[in-house]
Design an enzyme around this catalytic site. Structure first.
Site, PDB file in Angstrom:
ATOM      1  N   PRO A 289       0.834  -1.201   0.000  1.00  0.00           N
ATOM      2  CA  PRO A 289       0.000   0.000   0.000  1.00  0.00           C
ATOM      3  C   PRO A 289       0.874   1.259   0.000  1.00  0.00           C
ATOM      4  CG  PRO A 289      -0.673  -1.525   1.744  1.00  0.00           C
ATOM      5  CD  PRO A 289       0.588  -2.064   1.174  1.00  0.00           C
TER       6      PRO A 289
ATOM      7  N   GLY B 191       3.431   3.976   5.291  1.00  0.00           N
ATOM      8  CA  GLY B 191       4.492   3.586   6.217  1.00  0.00           C
ATOM      9  C   GLY B 191       5.056   2.202   5.984  1.00  0.00           C
ATOM     10  N   LEU B 192       4.719   1.592   4.828  1.00  0.00           N
ATOM     11  CA  LEU B 192       5.236   0.243   4.556  1.00  0.00           C
ATOM     12  C   LEU B 192       6.384   0.248   3.543  1.00  0.00           C
ATOM     13  CD1 LEU B 192       2.035  -2.017   4.582  1.00  0.00           C
ATOM     14  CD2 LEU B 192       3.684  -1.626   6.395  1.00  0.00           C
ATOM     15  N   GLY B 193       6.908   1.422   3.265  1.00  0.00           N
ATOM     16  CA  GLY B 193       8.122   1.493   2.445  1.00  0.00           C
ATOM     17  C   GLY B 193       7.899   1.249   0.968  1.00  0.00           C
ATOM     18  N   SER B 194       6.704   1.583   0.456  1.00  0.00           N
ATOM     19  CA  SER B 194       6.417   1.263  -0.941  1.00  0.00           C
ATOM     20  C   SER B 194       7.349   2.016  -1.898  1.00  0.00           C
ATOM     21  CB  SER B 194       4.949   1.509  -1.263  1.00  0.00           C
ATOM     22  OG  SER B 194       4.757   2.748  -1.859  1.00  0.00           O
TER      23      SER B 194
ATOM     24  N   ALA C 183      10.769   0.378  -1.900  1.00  0.00           N
ATOM     25  CA  ALA C 183      10.746  -0.958  -2.507  1.00  0.00           C
ATOM     26  C   ALA C 183      10.683  -0.861  -4.032  1.00  0.00           C
ATOM     27  CB  ALA C 183       9.572  -1.764  -1.964  1.00  0.00           C
TER      28      ALA C 183
ATOM     29  N   ASP D 161      14.313   3.505   5.427  1.00  0.00           N
ATOM     30  CA  ASP D 161      13.473   2.729   4.502  1.00  0.00           C
ATOM     31  C   ASP D 161      14.319   2.042   3.433  1.00  0.00           C
ATOM     32  OD1 ASP D 161      11.365   3.777   5.931  1.00  0.00           O
ATOM     33  OD2 ASP D 161      10.176   4.273   4.164  1.00  0.00           O
TER      34      ASP D 161
END
Ligand code: PMV
Length: 335
Positions: free
Chosen positions: A107, A111-114, A117, A158
């Site tokens: 997502p 805060g999930l580092g998209s 990545a 990140d």
């Protein structure tokens, strides 16, 4: 054709304080990932396809500060010349170009580092396609440069955790004085990675508020608070550091239940920094009521994701409780 994937990430402890030189702990989340595939095409040019964000464009048509344009140009500038068209020829493309296809299950802005990545996946796939795969240190540095477009003043956590795809203890290194900005950035992002030893596996349930939260804004708001009263906030960041150091020891020794109260304490300090929000607090409370050993927001806050520590067998029930409390999705991950 070359393909590369990179995982999402969560920050276990130390977000925001990490921008002020304190340590933080982060781990990869392999249940979600970004994937980049580079293939030769007979069409001249570098074509970028990212269907999830409705993007299909030739590189030169993207704004120079578009993160995907920046990452691709970053790869070209990192490789020794001549990269193109010479190397394209070596890859069997006489007069054509390449298509870079990007997909992600991470997502965005949560805060999930998209962003990191996607950058890491593109850097690895493109440099491999060009016959010169870059080492991790270089991959992380290049992704950091792109993070600056997303975040303004990122700590570098990140790109580090996403590149190495291992639990990390991260400290933003100080920039050495008297050198060029580029050299400073490169030195300060390299050679500082400490892989965290995990003494016993533990289970985290991630709950998504579904609210998009630009990291830039909360980082800038914390900076405003810090500027107005540095002694107060330095003390708060010191308290965060103490939590991080304790958490590190606990993770290394495998005394997992002791992590819960540390997460609760860290969340309280993040509330004090004004980066939580009612939606995050509601999920954190629901997690604690439903048997979590501890819970906190993860990442820049004001939306995005929270994390809860659970005994593995309770994870499905906790995930359900988070959905009932308003979470838009949950991910169960084992560190
Ligand atoms: O990208 P996010 O939402 O995980 O936030 C990064 C963590 C911060 O500490 C808030 C910022 C940073 O650069 O470290």
């Amino acid at each position: 054709m070359t393909t590369s994937s990179a995982p999402g990430k969560i920050i276990l402890f130390g977000e925001h304080a990490v921008v002020y030189g304190r340590p933080a702990l982060a781990v990869p989340v392999t249940q979600v990932q970004a994937t980049a595939t580079v293939s030769a095409t007979s069409r001249p040019g570098i074509w970028i396809e990212a269907p999830e964000i409705g993007l299909a464009s030739e590189l030169s048509r993207l704004a120079p500060d578009h993160p995907l344009a920046a990452v691709i140009k970053g790869v070209f500038s990192a490789l020794p010349p001549p990269v193109s068209p010479h190397i394209f020829k070596e890859n069997g493309v006489e007069s054509g170009g390449a298509t870079i296809h990007v997909t992600s299950t991470i997502p965005v802005a949560s805060g999930l580092g998209s962003g990191a990545a996607v950058s890491v996946a593109i850097i690895r796939a493109l440099s491999a396609f060009l016959g010169q795969p870059l080492p991790d240190e270089r991959v992380s540095t290049l992704a950091y440069e792109v993070e600056k477009l997303h975040h303004g003043t990122p700590s570098g956590i990140d790109n580090t955790v996403v590149t190495y795809a291992k639990p990390v203890y991260f400290v933003k290194p100080p920039s050495p004085p008297g050198r060029g900005a580029r050299a400073r950035a490169e030195q300060s992002r390299s050679g500082e990675v400490e892989i965290l030893r995990v003494g016993a596996p533990f289970t985290i349930v991630i709950g998504d508020t579904g609210l998009f939260a630009p990291t830039k804004e909360s980082v800038s708001d914390v900076h405003t608070l810090w500027e107005a009263d540095q002694p107060r906030w330095e003390k708060v960041f010191d308290e965060v550091e103490e939590i991080v150091q304790k958490a590190r020891r606990v993770i290394e020794t495998g005394d997992i239940p002791a992590l819960g109260p540390l997460m609760d304490k860290n969340h309280k300090l993040l509330q004090e920094m004004t980066v939580s929000c009612p939606e995050l607090d509601r999920l954190v409370e629901a997690a604690r009521r439903s048997g979590a050993l501890g819970a906190k927001l993860s990442g820049s806050g004001r939306g995005g994701n929270m994390i809860a520590l659970v005994n593995a067998r309770n994870a499905p029930a906790l995930a359900e409780a988070l959905i009932s409390a308003g979470a838009k999705r949950t991910i169960v991950t084992t560190v």
